[in-house]
Write a protein that holds these residues in place. Structure first.
Motif, short mmCIF file in Angstrom:
data_model
loop_
_atom_site.label_atom_id
_atom_site.label_comp_id
_atom_site.label_asym_id
_atom_site.label_seq_id
_atom_site.Cartn_x
_atom_site.Cartn_y
_atom_site.Cartn_z
N MET A 1 0.77 -1.17 0.13
CA MET A 1 0.17 0.01 -0.07
C MET A 1 0.89 1.29 0.04
O MET A 1 1.72 1.31 0.74
CB MET A 1 -1.03 0.17 1.18
CG MET A 1 -2.46 0.14 1.20
SD MET A 1 -3.34 -0.01 2.56
CE MET A 1 -4.60 1.20 2.07
N GLU A 4 -0.20 7.40 -0.40
CA GLU A 4 -1.42 7.87 -0.95
C GLU A 4 -2.68 6.94 -0.63
O GLU A 4 -3.79 7.51 -0.27
CB GLU A 4 -1.32 8.15 -2.60
CG GLU A 4 -2.52 8.71 -3.24
CD GLU A 4 -2.34 9.07 -4.62
OE1 GLU A 4 -3.62 9.24 -5.07
OE2 GLU A 4 -1.09 9.12 -4.93
N GLN A 5 -2.58 5.51 -0.79
CA GLN A 5 -3.53 4.64 -0.61
C GLN A 5 -3.78 4.85 1.02
O GLN A 5 -5.06 4.56 1.53
CB GLN A 5 -3.18 3.37 -0.92
CG GLN A 5 -3.25 3.25 -2.46
CD GLN A 5 -2.54 1.92 -2.98
OE1 GLN A 5 -1.73 1.37 -2.39
NE2 GLN A 5 -3.10 1.57 -4.17
N LEU A 8 -5.76 7.59 1.78
CA LEU A 8 -7.41 7.32 1.14
C LEU A 8 -8.01 6.66 2.24
O LEU A 8 -9.30 6.88 2.37
CB LEU A 8 -7.14 6.78 -0.15
CG LEU A 8 -8.43 6.41 -0.91
CD1 LEU A 8 -9.24 7.67 -1.03
CD2 LEU A 8 -8.30 5.81 -2.36
N TYR A 57 -4.77 -5.19 2.93
CA TYR A 57 -4.86 -4.65 1.42
C TYR A 57 -4.58 -5.68 0.40
O TYR A 57 -3.97 -6.64 0.70
CB TYR A 57 -3.79 -3.61 1.37
CG TYR A 57 -3.69 -3.00 0.02
CD1 TYR A 57 -4.82 -2.22 -0.83
CD2 TYR A 57 -2.65 -3.16 -1.02
CE1 TYR A 57 -4.83 -1.61 -1.84
CE2 TYR A 57 -2.67 -2.59 -2.14
CZ TYR A 57 -3.63 -1.85 -2.79
OH TYR A 57 -3.67 -1.21 -4.14
N HIS A 59 -4.35 -6.01 -3.94
CA HIS A 59 -4.07 -5.47 -5.08
C HIS A 59 -5.29 -5.52 -6.22
O HIS A 59 -5.80 -6.96 -6.14
CB HIS A 59 -2.88 -5.77 -5.92
CG HIS A 59 -2.57 -5.04 -7.53
ND1 HIS A 59 -2.54 -3.78 -7.27
CD2 HIS A 59 -2.94 -5.57 -8.54
CE1 HIS A 59 -2.35 -3.27 -8.56
NE2 HIS A 59 -2.59 -4.50 -9.51
N LYS A 70 -9.80 6.20 -6.58
CA LYS A 70 -10.55 6.96 -5.21
C LYS A 70 -11.06 5.48 -4.77
O LYS A 70 -11.97 5.37 -4.09
CB LYS A 70 -11.43 7.75 -5.20
CG LYS A 70 -10.72 9.29 -5.33
CD LYS A 70 -11.60 10.17 -5.47
CE LYS A 70 -10.92 11.45 -5.58
NZ LYS A 70 -11.94 12.87 -5.56
N LEU A 72 -10.15 1.23 -3.24
CA LEU A 72 -9.54 0.30 -2.47
C LEU A 72 -10.09 -1.13 -2.32
O LEU A 72 -11.25 -1.06 -2.16
CB LEU A 72 -8.72 0.77 -1.24
CG LEU A 72 -7.99 2.15 -1.06
CD1 LEU A 72 -7.81 2.54 0.29
CD2 LEU A 72 -6.72 1.86 -1.81
#
Length: 91
Positions: A1, A4-5, A8, A57, A59, A70, A72
């Motif tokens: 991750m 930026e993620q 978010l 997380y 992918h 925007k 995830l």
């Protein structure tokens, strides 16, 4: 991750805590049935979502539903079932 993620996800959790949340309807399945299969209520689902972190997380290999970056995807074990959780900010 990425950083930026992570930012978010933090923003998403803040919006959820402010009550700005909803389960998006899908053409291929009913989210209520999915929650029943997991053995949880909507409120419990939001509690699981608020516990998400970088360790969950996953992918997204099919990012077609969110071209704006925007969104995830996370993978979490809930009641002995694997749940894929897709979060998206809509403006």
């Amino acid at each position: 991750m990425t950083n930026e993620q992570i930012r978010l996800l933090s923003k998403m959790k803040k919006l959820i805590n402010q009550g700005k949340k909803r389960f998006a309807p899908r053409k291929d399945r009913d989210y209520v049935e999915s929650l029943l299969e997991l053995g949880i209520t909507e409120e419990e689902a939001w509690n699981y979502i608020l516990r998400l972190n970088i360790n969950y997380y996953c992918h997204d290999f099919k990012p077609f539903y969110a071209k704006d970056g925007k969104s995830l995807v996370f993978k979490m074990k809930i009641n002995d079932n694997i749940a894929y959780i897709k979060l998206k900010i809509e403006e």
